[in-house]
Write an enzyme that holds these catalytic residues in place. Structure first.
Site, short mmCIF file in Angstrom:
data_model
loop_
_atom_site.label_atom_id
_atom_site.label_comp_id
_atom_site.label_asym_id
_atom_site.label_seq_id
_atom_site.Cartn_x
_atom_site.Cartn_y
_atom_site.Cartn_z
N ASN A 172 -12.24 -3.31 0.41
CA ASN A 172 -11.30 -3.51 1.52
C ASN A 172 -11.93 -2.99 2.80
O ASN A 172 -12.43 -1.87 2.83
CB ASN A 172 -10.01 -2.71 1.26
CG ASN A 172 -9.07 -2.74 2.45
OD1 ASN A 172 -8.53 -3.78 2.79
ND2 ASN A 172 -8.89 -1.60 3.11
N GLU A 173 -11.92 -3.81 3.82
CA GLU A 173 -12.44 -3.43 5.14
C GLU A 173 -13.82 -2.76 5.01
O GLU A 173 -14.01 -1.62 5.41
CB GLU A 173 -11.44 -2.55 5.89
CG GLU A 173 -10.18 -3.32 6.24
CD GLU A 173 -9.31 -2.68 7.29
OE1 GLU A 173 -9.46 -1.48 7.56
OE2 GLU A 173 -8.47 -3.39 7.87
N GLU A 233 0.86 -1.18 0.00
CA GLU A 233 0.00 0.00 0.00
C GLU A 233 0.89 1.23 0.00
O GLU A 233 1.95 1.24 0.65
CB GLU A 233 -0.91 0.02 1.24
CG GLU A 233 -1.73 1.31 1.31
CD GLU A 233 -2.90 1.25 2.27
OE1 GLU A 233 -2.84 0.45 3.21
OE2 GLU A 233 -3.86 2.02 2.07
N CYS A 241 -6.64 0.92 2.69
CA CYS A 241 -7.60 2.03 2.67
C CYS A 241 -7.47 2.89 1.41
O CYS A 241 -8.41 3.59 1.03
CB CYS A 241 -7.41 2.90 3.90
SG CYS A 241 -7.85 2.07 5.44
O1 AHR Z 1 -2.21 -1.39 6.83
C1 AHR Z 1 -2.68 -0.12 7.13
C2 AHR Z 1 -4.20 -0.03 7.02
O2 AHR Z 1 -4.80 -0.85 7.98
C3 AHR Z 1 -4.79 -0.49 5.72
O3 AHR Z 1 -4.78 0.50 4.77
C4 AHR Z 1 -6.19 -0.84 6.09
O4 AHR Z 1 -6.74 -1.84 5.26
C5 AHR Z 1 -6.08 -1.24 7.54
O5 AHR Z 1 -7.04 -0.58 8.28
#
Ligand code: AHR
Length: 657
Positions: free
Chosen positions: A378-379, A53, A247
């Site tokens: 994601n999440e 990321e 995120c």
């Molecule tokens: O790894 C950091 C963040 O943690 C990521 O972006 C997210 O998916 C999680 O909340």
């Protein structure tokens, strides 16, 4: 031939971890029995992968080694990172008339009015501009002469106080936008220098896409990835590469979501957006954090191929980050998101006669990337996710039934609603469910049995993000200490034992700039010139490089070894079932003698690889090797391996290769 009848040589990987489990008397050995005649599930190639990321300046300022920040003047503050380089008379202004391209609408007009002194501008890079003596850097600029202005400029790398370490001259700048490139070789190493660009005489010139890029990159691709970081990824032997987050996939608002189509093609023509981590943490503001997308989807696929990892893109499912706005695309607008996913599969896998397959070929990769995995969101949590996942699933499976879809678990995984969400996803036949764990080391030690009770059929599990935090998540105080890595190793033995359920896992996040991070802990740290692997990296590497093929039961008193007296174990076949390896984690603060019985086996020699360290030990740029694996011989006599596991250690016993 079974491992029972094969004379094997063994390697032991041992790593020591600090835990709260307490001291165990070193006297009587713990007897473990390896069930060589009872092979279980196959361990997926993807069991240990990496999660990328763009957080902590992992892309711009990191893996994407452009040295110039805001090279195209597209930051909202178009002059951020730039200032005057000299007291000479002159001015610089941001303009938009007759720009280089619609996606790159701003440029800089630089005008010197002093015939005696050259005028110029200076860029301060990503916490400075890093260069190494004797190495080649490509300075490039898109420029045009204005009126009777100069036709040449000089690029200069130097220190903040005026010292000059390298220069290069660009000649022949004409009245139309044109890209010019020259090589610059610094005479001194400087981790945090400056790049200045001086006009060759009075008058005006327009400049854009001002770039200083190392000539040497990972796999030596021009404009490619930072070599040392690429090599660290390669050496980890990851089974997959998840990208681009996290995120960042979702964005604070949908407008700022990651849109893969805007990240391919000419890097100068990729539209910049704010990085979601720019202002996420008030205690770690990063107002200069934007995404240039120099590292875009084509480069991610290429990186995955280069490091032998399965590509796993995660796409936005019509929901902005629920920790931020949670903005929703209504269901009657969801088709455009689904179309992006369909087009991505065609981009990755389609024939060159298809629209998007041709785009891939035009970018230099006619062969398909053979993408088998795709994440949807994601999440995500709450009632809005399931209908969106269902719409993606219906459309994608209808056209590409073989692409495995990864669904998001509710990140608050212990609450009843999370269990309902996962049950629903199972009911919908989701191929994989992505669970995340940022917890304490003690939690990881206590949850090596996390997946023992999961359903053995139906949806599989992707432990898509996890890391042991010794301090509260998001505090920025957690460190990559051995204590955390040891707990992750214990957890990993549990994932391996449950390989029929858990098919994939990744530590998160992957990268962090020592001078520009937002989140700790992270797997690999770097500054502008150097990098180091954390203890956590070495645990991931041990498990990835010693994955094994098929789970073998290893038991103590007939039970799985999942933390009794601070000992954890997993085992697997190797070499097509002709050999085996055993992983052992001693999470106590005392040495632990073990006796491993391998029924039917004879004598053999092999190798032990282990890591043992003080619980608070960590690596750093100054001491990168404080915690790392050590190898030594190990023997098996009449089917018995005897070894004392050091305190706080991880040990792998494996057949010699
Ligand atoms: O790894 C950091 C963040 O943690 C990521 O972006 C997210 O998916 C999680 O909340």
């Amino acid at each position: 031939m079974s491992v029972r009848t094969v004379a094997i040589s063994l390697t032991v990987l041992a790593a020591t971890v600090v835990t709260a489990t307490g001291r165990r008397p070193a006297a009587a050995p713990v007897t473990l029995v390896l069930g060589v005649d009872h092979p279980g599930a196959s361990i997926a190639k993807t069991m240990v992968g990496v999660f990328f990321e763009d957080i902590n300046f992992a892309a711009d300022g990191g893996l994407y080694p452009e040295r110039v920040k805001n090279r195209s003047f597209e930051f909202p503050d178009a002059l951020m990172g730039w200032k005057r380089a000299t007291p000479a008379a002159g001015a610089f202004t941001v303009r938009t008339d007759a720009a280089v391209s619609a996606n790159n609408p701003h440029y800089l007009r630089v005008e010197g009015t002093d015939p005696a002194q050259p005028f110029g501008v200076m860029n301060d890079g990503f916490r400075g501009i890093g260069v190494e003596a004797g190495k080649s850097y490509v300075f490039s600029v898109v420029a045009r002469r204005v009126g009777n202005g100069p036709t040449a400029l000089r690029a200069e790398v130097g220190g903040a106080l005026g010292a000059v370490y390298g220069t290069a001259r660009v000649d022949g700048i004409g009245p139309n936008w044109q890209r010019h490139s020259v090589t610059l070789v610094p005479t001194r190493t400087q981790p945090s220098g400056r790049l200045s660009v001086f006009l060759d005489g009075p008058g005006a010139m327009d400049v854009d896409v001002v770039s200083l890029f190392p000539a040497e990159t990972y796999k030596n691709r021009p404009g490619g990835l930072r070599k040392d970081l690429g090599e660290l990824l390669d050496a980890l032997h990851p089974g997959f590469l998840r990208f681009p987050g996290g995120c960042i996939v979702e964005g604070r608002y949908l407008e700022y979501r990651y849109q893969w189509k805007k990240t391919i093609g000419d890097p100068a023509d990729r539209t910049l957006i704010v990085n979601r981590w720019n202002d996420e943490f008030v205690n770690k503001p990063a107002p200069d954090y934007y995404q240039s997308f120099g590292l875009g989807f084509f480069e991610y696929f290429q990186l995955a191929e280069d490091i032998g990892a399965e590509p796993l893109p995660i796409l936005n499912c019509g929901m902005a980050c629920q920790f931020n706005s949670g903005e929703l695309a209504s269901m009657n607008r969801i088709d455009q998101y689904i179309q992006d996913a369909l087009d991505l599969i065609e981009f990755a896998n389609g024939p060159i006669t298809s629209t998007w397959g041709k785009r891939r070929a035009d970018l230099g990769h006619p062969a398909p990337f053979s993408m088998k995995l795709l994440g949807v969101g994601n999440e995500q949590w709450g009632p809005d996710y399931l209908p969106r996942f269902a719409a993606f699933q219906k459309a994608l499976k209808a056209k590409y039934p073989d692409v495995q879809l990864v669904a998001s678990a509710d990140p608050f995984i212990d609450r009843p609603a999370a269990k309902e969400q996962s049950a629903s996803l199972r009911g919908m036949g989701a191929d994989l469910i992505d669970e995340h764990f940022y917890r304490t080391p003690d939690w990881f030690l206590a949850h090596a049995s996390q997946y023992d009770g999961y359903a053995r059929t139906g949806s599989k599990i992707f432990v898509g993000e996890y890391a042991a935090h010794v301090r509260p998540v998001g505090s920025g105080e957690s460190r990559n200490v051995w204590q955390a890595a040891l707990a992750e190793a214990a957890f990993l033995t549990g994932l391996e034992r449950n390989a029929d359920v858990v098919r994939m896992s990744a530590y998160a996040p992957l990268f962090a700039h020592t001078d520009a991070w937002q989140w700790t802990p992270n797997l690999i740290w770097f500054d502008n010139l150097r990098a180091f692997a954390t203890p956590n990296y070495y645990v991931q590497q041990l498990f990835a490089a010693n994955r094994g093929e098929t789970v073998l039961p290893i038991s103590r008193d007939g039970k799985p070894v999942e933390g009794q007296d601070g000992l954890f174990a997993s085992a697997a076949t190797v070499d097509g079932g002709h050999g085996f390896l055993v992983k052992l984690v001693n999470a106590t603060d005392g040495p632990m003698p073990v006796r491993i019985e391998v029924p039917g086996a004879g004598d053999a020699t092999g190798e032990a690889v282990f890591i043992a360290a003080d619980p608070l030990a960590e690596n750093s740029l100054a001491a990168p090797d404080r915690v790392k694996p050590i190898q030594e011989p190990v023997t098996m006599n009449a089917g018995v391996i005897e070894r004392t596991l050091p305190a706080h250690s991880v040990t792998v016993l494996r057949p010699a290769r």
